[in-house]
Design a protein around this motif. Structure first.
Motif, PDB file in Angstrom:
ATOM      1  N   VAL A 251     -11.606  -5.767 -37.794  1.00 17.90           N
ATOM      2  CA  VAL A 251     -12.576  -4.841 -37.184  1.00 17.90           C
ATOM      3  C   VAL A 251     -13.247  -5.122 -35.878  1.00 17.90           C
ATOM      4  O   VAL A 251     -13.289  -4.191 -35.028  1.00 17.90           O
ATOM      5  CB  VAL A 251     -13.426  -4.581 -38.305  1.00 17.90           C
ATOM      6  CG1 VAL A 251     -14.606  -3.618 -37.768  1.00 17.90           C
ATOM      7  CG2 VAL A 251     -12.756  -3.993 -39.380  1.00 17.90           C
ATOM      8  N   ALA A 252     -13.673  -6.363 -35.845  1.00 13.53           N
ATOM      9  CA  ALA A 252     -14.477  -6.564 -34.614  1.00 13.53           C
ATOM     10  C   ALA A 252     -13.618  -6.633 -33.243  1.00 13.53           C
ATOM     11  O   ALA A 252     -13.920  -6.380 -32.330  1.00 13.53           O
ATOM     12  CB  ALA A 252     -14.985  -8.109 -34.728  1.00 13.53           C
ATOM     13  N   GLY A 253     -12.415  -6.885 -33.409  1.00 12.20           N
ATOM     14  CA  GLY A 253     -11.323  -7.150 -32.368  1.00 12.20           C
ATOM     15  C   GLY A 253     -10.577  -5.591 -32.231  1.00 12.20           C
ATOM     16  O   GLY A 253      -9.969  -5.340 -31.216  1.00 12.20           O
ATOM     17  N   GLY A 254     -10.844  -4.375 -33.123  1.00 20.31           N
ATOM     18  CA  GLY A 254     -10.297  -3.209 -32.894  1.00 20.31           C
ATOM     19  C   GLY A 254      -8.820  -3.416 -33.149  1.00 20.31           C
ATOM     20  O   GLY A 254      -8.157  -2.596 -32.593  1.00 20.31           O
ATOM     21  N   ARG A 255      -8.254  -4.429 -34.271  1.00 19.83           N
ATOM     22  CA  ARG A 255      -6.868  -4.464 -34.304  1.00 19.83           C
ATOM     23  C   ARG A 255      -6.116  -3.547 -35.229  1.00 19.83           C
ATOM     24  O   ARG A 255      -5.107  -3.576 -35.315  1.00 19.83           O
ATOM     25  CB  ARG A 255      -6.501  -5.872 -34.542  1.00 19.83           C
ATOM     26  CG  ARG A 255      -6.760  -6.735 -33.572  1.00 19.83           C
ATOM     27  CD  ARG A 255      -6.115  -8.252 -33.797  1.00 19.83           C
ATOM     28  NE  ARG A 255      -6.634  -9.088 -34.965  1.00 19.83           N
ATOM     29  CZ  ARG A 255      -7.671  -9.888 -34.808  1.00 19.83           C
ATOM     30  NH1 ARG A 255      -8.222 -10.068 -33.947  1.00 19.83           N
ATOM     31  NH2 ARG A 255      -7.866 -10.609 -36.171  1.00 19.83           N
ATOM     32  N   GLY A 256      -7.047  -3.013 -36.070  1.00 22.15           N
ATOM     33  CA  GLY A 256      -6.537  -2.065 -36.886  1.00 22.15           C
ATOM     34  C   GLY A 256      -6.055  -2.777 -38.212  1.00 22.15           C
ATOM     35  O   GLY A 256      -6.010  -4.015 -38.144  1.00 22.15           O
ATOM     36  N   PHE A 257      -5.513  -2.146 -39.218  1.00 23.14           N
ATOM     37  CA  PHE A 257      -5.305  -2.688 -40.441  1.00 23.14           C
ATOM     38  C   PHE A 257      -3.954  -3.420 -40.257  1.00 23.14           C
ATOM     39  O   PHE A 257      -4.019  -4.746 -40.728  1.00 23.14           O
ATOM     40  CB  PHE A 257      -5.202  -1.899 -41.839  1.00 23.14           C
ATOM     41  CG  PHE A 257      -5.256  -2.460 -43.019  1.00 23.14           C
ATOM     42  CD1 PHE A 257      -5.942  -3.346 -43.516  1.00 23.14           C
ATOM     43  CD2 PHE A 257      -3.692  -2.241 -43.831  1.00 23.14           C
ATOM     44  CE1 PHE A 257      -5.578  -3.783 -44.718  1.00 23.14           C
ATOM     45  CE2 PHE A 257      -3.502  -2.832 -44.875  1.00 23.14           C
ATOM     46  CZ  PHE A 257      -4.397  -3.408 -45.433  1.00 23.14           C
TER      47      PHE A 257
END
Length: 248
Positions: free
Chosen positions: A106-112
């Motif tokens: 979530v912090a890195g915006g990587r998605g699930f």
């Protein structure tokens, strides 16, 4: 400024927590239980200062499904970020077997899928829609049940509109669910809709209402069980009726 959620007080804004941040967290729902994380007691702590807002979340068990957990953490990040202004936002999931992967993702915006490479099959929007539809069916059944108690017959419900529904929290929730799903929510909209937005036919109403009631009871039962498990895990007061849910 630092404020911590008071243990045993789910749903109550802690002293010192910005009202806008707490309100934002109240828009985040467990996708399966269809209840705000603030009311469920899933918000463990909130810390604010001039530069960062940190929110800590907790779940009923160590093994809660990571896809549900990821949705909540990601939704909490988006909701708080929209109210935090120029401050940074940190959302931490505690005491979960996949906390590290979820928090970093979530912090890195990587998605699930990016957080669980090789394990996740795409993103979670279809899962979100599935649970939004379940919540919508349950809300429809609640509103319809009030009309039946008020003297309506099941066949009559095929012609009912939202203008016929009795005002109250159930109707407000139904309208919100329809807005989320892009379904008609004005006074002239049919009271009972299929997932695709078409009215439920009179012939199908008895079966559809029974299925919707089963869905609603399942959601309510799961909610009671999760509240009970959370209270045992973190020493919170047990909500009314939880002992019977766990025993059953």
């Amino acid at each position: 400024m630092t404020a911590e959620v008071t243990a045993g007080m789910p749903g109550t804004r802690p002293s010192g927590v910005d009202d806008g941040i707490w309100t934002a967290l109240g828009t985040v729902r467990d996708p399966e239980l269809d209840a705000p994380v603030t009311e469920l007691g899933f918000v463990s702590g909130v810390t604010e200062d001039a530069e960062v807002v940190t929110v800590e979340l907790r779940l009923p068990t160590y093994f809660c499904a990571p896809n549900f957990a990821y949705l909540m953490v990601a939704d909490a990040y988006d909701a708080v970020a929209a109210r935090a202004g120029s401050r940074a936002v940190v959302i931490r999931l505690l005491d979960h077997f996949a906390s590290d992967e979820i928090n970093a993702g979530v912090a890195g915006g990587r998605g699930f899928a990016g957080s669980f490479p090789g394990l996740a099959d795409g993103e979670l929007e279809q899962l979100r829609i599935t649970f939004q539809r379940k919540a919508h069916r349950a809300c429809q059944e609640q509103v319809a049940s009030r009309l039946l108690k008020d003297g309506w017959s099941v066949p009559d419900l095929a012609e009912a509109t939202l203008a016929d529904a009795l005002p109250g929290d159930e109707l407000d929730r139904l309208r919100r669910r329809r807005t989320e799903l892009g379904l008609p929510s004005g006074p002239s909209a049919a009271l009972l809709l299929q997932d695709d937005g078409s009215p439920i036919r009179q012939l199908d109403l008895p079966v559809q209402l029974r299925l919707a009631k089963t869905t609603r009871i399942s959601i309510e039962g799961n909610s009671g069980l999760c509240r009970g498990l959370l209270s045992v895990r973190y020493g919170l007061p047990r909500p009314d009726g939880v002992d019977q849910v766990i025993a059953g």
